[in-house]
Write an enzyme that holds these catalytic residues in place. Structure first.
Site, PDB file in Angstrom:
ATOM      1  CG  HIS A 190      -0.360   0.214   2.521  1.00 23.28           C
ATOM      2  ND1 HIS A 190       0.010  -0.832   3.348  1.00 23.28           N
ATOM      3  CD2 HIS A 190      -0.033   1.350   3.197  1.00 23.28           C
ATOM      4  CE1 HIS A 190       0.516  -0.341   4.475  1.00 23.28           C
ATOM      5  NE2 HIS A 190       0.503   0.976   4.404  1.00 23.28           N
ATOM      6  CB  SER A 243       3.551   0.917   6.095  1.00 16.98           C
ATOM      7  OG  SER A 243       2.383   0.642   6.815  1.00 16.98           O
ATOM      8  CG  ASP A 279      -0.277  -4.130   2.555  1.00 13.98           C
ATOM      9  OD1 ASP A 279       0.049  -3.534   1.510  1.00 13.98           O
ATOM     10  OD2 ASP A 279      -0.444  -3.563   3.647  1.00 13.98           O
TER      11      ASP A 279
END
Length: 256
Positions: A100, A205, A130
């Site tokens: 993402h 992330s 992801d």
């Protein structure tokens, strides 16, 4: 005759002494032979044991070992800019990150620990996990891949390195809170995740989750937060490293 008897007695004593000497010599020779033929196992008793485990590192030690492998990932699509983290996983500079972080498209740039900044392209992407891998156009003078680990244990210490809220090269520590968790995000539902409580926030992330030996055991992908707020409330999620390599708390989990 007295002279004859004395001579015979002396001869007997000499003969007896010679016999004793011969017996002693034979005995010594036999003992020497037996010692020489002793089995090797008898000589190995004093060997030192080989260490069977690697000592755990301090948080500072983990950071010093892995920081050269962590990169800043930025994407730009028009006016939109996204910030994330990545980790070098191969000698050719391949970078593992969260999908993402780069899913919006546009230009992707990565900045290595030595300051080298270059464009990167998506080598592979798996939205269902992801996870994505990036290929940088240029490499730093020294490429330092991270050491990749195995499984996680509940209660085991962990360290996260990333760029939360734009605070680059940040480190936090905690423990594994749970395994095989599911996170429901705006990009879909993800299962089989590691739950941990080391502090992470938007910008973290794609960063590595590390065990006490400095091995990458997961890739950070999201957090769980009350009322849908994008702020850390003590629950983070990471894709296990084995799953991440193969693919390239319940409730709403904002992606970071």
């Amino acid at each position: 005759m007295p002279g004859v008897r004395s001579t015979r007695r002396i001869r007997r004593l000499l003969a007896t002494g010679l016999a004793v000497v011969i017996v002693l010599l034979v005995t010594i020779a036999v003992l020497a032979t037996r010692l020489a033929d002793a089995p090797p196992a008898a000589k190995a008793v004093t060997s030192s044991p080989t260490p069977t485990s690697t000592a755990s590192l301090t948080v500072s030690g983990i950071y010093q070992r892995v920081a050269p492998s962590v990169v800043i990932v930025r994407t730009r699509q028009g006016a939109r800019q996204d910030l994330g983290t990545g980790v070098i996983v191969a000698d050719d500079g391949t970078i593992l990150t969260a999908n993402h972080v780069i899913a919006s498209g546009g230009t992707i740039t990565v900045t290595f620990a030595d300051g080298t900044t270059t464009n990167a392209t998506v080598a592979a992407a798996n939205p269902k996990l992801d996870i994505a891998t990036l290929t940088p156009a240029k490499l730093p003078q020294v490429v330092v891949p991270a050491n990749l680990g195995g499984g996680a244990d509940v209660g085991a210490p962990v360290v996260a390195i990333g760029n939360p809220l734009g605070l680059t090269d940040s480190v936090s520590a905690g423990v594994v809170s749970g395994l095989n968790r599911t996170a429901d995000t705006d990009q879909g539902k993800f299962s089989g995740l590691i739950q941990f409580d080391a502090s992470v926030n938007p910008g973290s992330s794609g960063g590595p989750l590390l065990d006490a030996h400095g091995l990458v055991i997961g890739i950070v992908v999201s957090i769980a937060a009350p009322a849908g707020e994008d702020a850390f409330a003590g629950i983070g999620f990471a894709v296990p490293i084995g799953t991440a390599l193969v693919g390239g708390g319940n409730g709403k989990a904002p992606q970071i």
